[in-house]
Design a protein around this motif. Sequence first.
Motif, PDB file in Angstrom:
ATOM      1  N   ALA A 202       8.499  -7.556  -5.184  1.00 42.13           N
ATOM      2  CA  ALA A 202       8.305  -5.951  -5.526  1.00 42.13           C
ATOM      3  C   ALA A 202       7.422  -5.938  -6.979  1.00 42.13           C
ATOM      4  CB  ALA A 202       9.891  -5.376  -5.724  1.00 42.13           C
ATOM      5  N   ALA A 203       7.791  -6.671  -7.826  1.00 51.14           N
ATOM      6  CA  ALA A 203       7.275  -6.473  -9.260  1.00 51.14           C
ATOM      7  C   ALA A 203       5.924  -6.650  -9.008  1.00 51.14           C
ATOM      8  CB  ALA A 203       7.524  -7.607 -10.146  1.00 51.14           C
ATOM      9  N   GLY A 204       5.502  -7.436  -8.304  1.00 50.03           N
ATOM     10  CA  GLY A 204       3.833  -7.799  -8.006  1.00 50.03           C
ATOM     11  C   GLY A 204       3.107  -6.895  -7.111  1.00 50.03           C
ATOM     12  N   TYR A 205       3.788  -6.383  -6.013  1.00 48.53           N
ATOM     13  CA  TYR A 205       2.977  -5.348  -5.275  1.00 48.53           C
ATOM     14  C   TYR A 205       3.365  -3.895  -5.625  1.00 48.53           C
ATOM     15  CZ  TYR A 205       1.885  -9.288  -2.129  1.00 48.53           C
ATOM     16  OH  TYR A 205       1.367 -10.310  -1.520  1.00 48.53           O
ATOM     17  N   GLN A 210       1.496  -9.292 -12.415  1.00 46.25           N
ATOM     18  CA  GLN A 210       0.541 -10.313 -12.023  1.00 46.25           C
ATOM     19  C   GLN A 210       1.230 -11.631 -13.039  1.00 46.25           C
ATOM     20  OE1 GLN A 210      -1.854 -10.828  -9.520  1.00 46.25           O
ATOM     21  NE2 GLN A 210      -1.252  -8.582  -9.037  1.00 46.25           N
ATOM     22  N   LYS A 211       1.408 -12.827 -11.727  1.00 46.15           N
ATOM     23  CA  LYS A 211       1.880 -14.219 -12.513  1.00 46.15           C
ATOM     24  C   LYS A 211       0.962 -14.593 -13.476  1.00 46.15           C
ATOM     25  CE  LYS A 211       2.808 -18.702 -10.929  1.00 46.15           C
ATOM     26  NZ  LYS A 211       2.961 -19.598  -9.443  1.00 46.15           N
ATOM     27  N   GLY A 212       1.549 -15.029 -14.599  1.00 48.27           N
ATOM     28  CA  GLY A 212       0.942 -15.531 -15.928  1.00 48.27           C
ATOM     29  C   GLY A 212       0.334 -14.172 -16.903  1.00 48.27           C
ATOM     30  N   VAL A 213       0.352 -13.010 -16.206  1.00 53.27           N
ATOM     31  CA  VAL A 213      -0.119 -11.893 -16.937  1.00 53.27           C
ATOM     32  C   VAL A 213       0.895 -10.885 -17.619  1.00 53.27           C
ATOM     33  CG1 VAL A 213      -1.941 -10.009 -16.967  1.00 53.27           C
ATOM     34  CG2 VAL A 213      -2.299 -12.283 -15.931  1.00 53.27           C
ATOM     35  N   GLY A 214       1.839 -10.517 -16.523  1.00 54.86           N
ATOM     36  CA  GLY A 214       2.951  -9.568 -16.613  1.00 54.86           C
ATOM     37  C   GLY A 214       2.373  -8.289 -16.167  1.00 54.86           C
ATOM     38  N   GLY A 313      -2.299  -4.501  -2.470  1.00 52.35           N
ATOM     39  CA  GLY A 313      -2.235  -5.533  -3.654  1.00 52.35           C
ATOM     40  C   GLY A 313      -2.338  -7.078  -3.074  1.00 52.35           C
ATOM     41  N   VAL A 314      -2.839  -7.878  -3.914  1.00 52.76           N
ATOM     42  CA  VAL A 314      -2.912  -9.379  -3.671  1.00 52.76           C
ATOM     43  C   VAL A 314      -2.102  -9.888  -4.741  1.00 52.76           C
ATOM     44  CG1 VAL A 314      -5.083  -9.532  -4.887  1.00 52.76           C
ATOM     45  CG2 VAL A 314      -4.476 -11.439  -3.563  1.00 52.76           C
ATOM     46  N   VAL A 315      -1.279 -10.895  -4.586  1.00 47.69           N
ATOM     47  CA  VAL A 315      -0.047 -11.294  -5.336  1.00 47.69           C
ATOM     48  C   VAL A 315      -0.176 -13.012  -5.317  1.00 47.69           C
ATOM     49  CG1 VAL A 315       1.892 -11.258  -6.527  1.00 47.69           C
ATOM     50  CG2 VAL A 315       1.061  -9.094  -5.820  1.00 47.69           C
ATOM     51  N   GLU A 316      -0.278 -13.620  -6.209  1.00 47.95           N
ATOM     52  CA  GLU A 316      -0.054 -15.107  -5.822  1.00 47.95           C
ATOM     53  C   GLU A 316       1.400 -15.177  -5.997  1.00 47.95           C
ATOM     54  OE1 GLU A 316      -1.306 -19.244  -8.321  1.00 47.95           O
ATOM     55  OE2 GLU A 316      -1.657 -17.436  -9.271  1.00 47.95           O
ATOM     56  N   ASP A 317       1.829 -16.190  -4.866  1.00 51.15           N
ATOM     57  CA  ASP A 317       2.898 -16.385  -4.781  1.00 51.15           C
ATOM     58  C   ASP A 317       3.947 -15.273  -4.129  1.00 51.15           C
ATOM     59  OD1 ASP A 317       2.548 -18.963  -5.410  1.00 51.15           O
ATOM     60  OD2 ASP A 317       3.196 -18.906  -7.363  1.00 51.15           O
ATOM     61  N   GLY A 318       3.127 -13.919  -3.924  1.00 50.51           N
ATOM     62  CA  GLY A 318       3.952 -12.787  -3.517  1.00 50.51           C
ATOM     63  C   GLY A 318       4.794 -12.857  -2.227  1.00 50.51           C
ATOM     64  N   PHE A 324      -2.144 -16.675  -1.920  1.00 50.97           N
ATOM     65  CA  PHE A 324      -2.388 -15.387  -2.229  1.00 50.97           C
ATOM     66  C   PHE A 324      -1.663 -14.419  -0.912  1.00 50.97           C
ATOM     67  CE2 PHE A 324      -4.736 -17.612  -5.067  1.00 50.97           C
ATOM     68  CZ  PHE A 324      -4.956 -16.845  -6.473  1.00 50.97           C
ATOM     69  N   GLY A 325      -0.861 -13.661  -1.457  1.00 50.02           N
ATOM     70  CA  GLY A 325      -0.500 -12.850  -0.246  1.00 50.02           C
ATOM     71  C   GLY A 325      -1.086 -11.308  -0.429  1.00 50.02           C
ATOM     72  N   TYR A 326      -1.419 -11.069   0.790  1.00 48.24           N
ATOM     73  CA  TYR A 326      -2.142  -9.507   0.673  1.00 48.24           C
ATOM     74  C   TYR A 326      -1.229  -8.575   1.547  1.00 48.24           C
ATOM     75  CZ  TYR A 326      -6.503 -11.793  -0.899  1.00 48.24           C
ATOM     76  OH  TYR A 326      -7.416 -12.668  -1.658  1.00 48.24           O
ATOM     77  N   GLU A 327      -1.224  -7.450   1.129  1.00 41.19           N
ATOM     78  CA  GLU A 327      -0.462  -6.312   1.766  1.00 41.19           C
ATOM     79  C   GLU A 327      -1.477  -5.033   1.832  1.00 41.19           C
ATOM     80  OE1 GLU A 327       3.303  -3.107   1.126  1.00 41.19           O
ATOM     81  OE2 GLU A 327       2.935  -4.724  -0.377  1.00 41.19           O
ATOM     82  N   ALA A 328      -1.547  -4.547   3.088  1.00 47.79           N
ATOM     83  CA  ALA A 328      -1.941  -3.108   3.554  1.00 47.79           C
ATOM     84  C   ALA A 328      -1.072  -2.445   4.303  1.00 47.79           C
ATOM     85  CB  ALA A 328      -3.505  -3.365   4.186  1.00 47.79           C
ATOM     86  N   GLY A 329      -1.418  -1.247   4.778  1.00 48.12           N
ATOM     87  CA  GLY A 329      -0.602  -0.482   5.548  1.00 48.12           C
ATOM     88  C   GLY A 329      -0.838   0.853   6.008  1.00 48.12           C
TER      89      GLY A 329
END
Length: 555
Positions: A202-205, A210-214, A313-318, A324-329
């Motif tokens: 949820a934080a990522g998408y 973003q991992k390593g960035v925040g 969004g695209v989130v590493e380990d999401g 890399f996990g991608y979400e659309a909808g």
Amino acid sequence: MPQFALGLDFGTESGRALVVNVATGEIVGSAVHRYADGVIDEHLPGTSIELEPDTALQNPNDYIETLKHAVPEALKQGGVRADDVIGIGVDFTACTILPTRADGTPLCALDEFRANPHAWVKLWKHHAAQPEADRINALARERNEPWLALYGGRISSEWYHSKTLQILNDAPEIYQAADRIVEGGDWIVWQMTGVLKRNACAAGYKALWQKGVGYPSNDFLCALDPRLDRLNETKLAGEIVAPGTRVGVLTERAAQWMGLRPGIAVAAATIDAHAAVPGAGVTEPGRMVLILGTSTCHMILDRAIHLVPGISGVVEDGILPGWFGYEAGQVGVGDLFEWFVEHNLDVRYAQRAQARGISPYQLLEEDAAKLQPGESGLLALDWWNGCRTPLVDANLSGIIVGLTLGTRAPEIYRALIEATAFGTQIIIETFEQNGVAVNELVACGGLAERNKLLLQIYADVTGREFVEAGSGHTSALGAAMLGAYAAGRAAGGYDSITEAARQMFPAKLVTHQPNAVHHATYRQLFAEYRALHEYFGRGTNDVMKRLRALRVAPN
């Protein structure tokens, strides 16, 4: 003795508890608790306070009541002892946020704030924060914020910062009173364990982490509104952990609610759609999972990061570690069909269904299945609740072209199904044009379980094999896998989500093959859909937005 994991699935209208055999993936018990207040979109409960258009709220007490009712019922149904449950996983609709005190008390539970709509849960489909989303997008483009491209170049009114900024703008007293503004999934885990941790999904998408960035920088937040200073360290505070990470153990209080023993491992939450990926047995790239319900989420894994316009969004380990996990909808699918049946279906049609002892949906599906592609003479745009991907615009609305005095209900119903299939085809093409391969479609969710005509139309429209995942409760099954992972091998679970998915997925698949003749007709209809999509969605004619403006602020 067999051991079990519990999957808790918090949806739009109800919550589900699923009891799953950890060794085999067999679902032995399932129970649903329908939320007493449901989706709050007209009046605040127990008041005459009217809500503004595009508002969608919930009562967090409904989530607690789900624990109290659905869990004991599912355990009873499965004949499972409390001592045999080793782990609990949670999936939740997102972005669904609520403001709370430091101890987790929702502001809407306090007498001083109960009459303020902004003190309540903002459900994922709350779209009243579109002006705030527009402001965030404009500022991010102006500043060339690096995170914007990872979200398709535009963030949604549904997401964390849009909704939070709306609270700040419309009810600054609520923003000031909130010690935390929390995702619903993280909140319910907090209530079960006494520990607040933020799940990376949820934080990522939804919150631009973003991992390593925040999160977006404090400099950006202050430029957006000086009152957002230190949002990341205050209202967004909390350690971020991957889905399935063990947050803590079940407290005595929560164990009493649920009829379980204290001390059971509880996993970090994840978004319902994302939980469905392992729940559908998908742990590799190229297989797009479609979670078909009130809305549709399109999830896919890839080995690399690609910038895809209009995605969520695209989130590493999401979704799964190492990918890399991608979400659309699509923001309105099952909701669209429900709208038609509840508000537009002739009473005589409902009477026919009742006389046969079936639902109006079943009768419509039977009659619509008798029609050939193009026979209805209708074409629709599926934007009744806005367009998520690729346009990311909640101010768009629906259209049906071709209506005549001879048009009948099954023809409209089929045209609406076809419109959602065309919307999915737009999403597939957007991915493939930007480097993400889509080799197979995997369907799950409530609509996949109930509506076989829809699945065949999707196969015919896309020209691809459509695989129906074996479980009708895919998100809850994925959550149970997370619970087994949180428990770990030492307690009878698993030491990776991939291993849990491999062992707990019931390998029962139904395939729907595309009909070549139907696909040829749908290619013609899709060309017309694309023309309407571009004309009304890309600014050639903004009549939808002008009409919405008149509705919100009539002369």
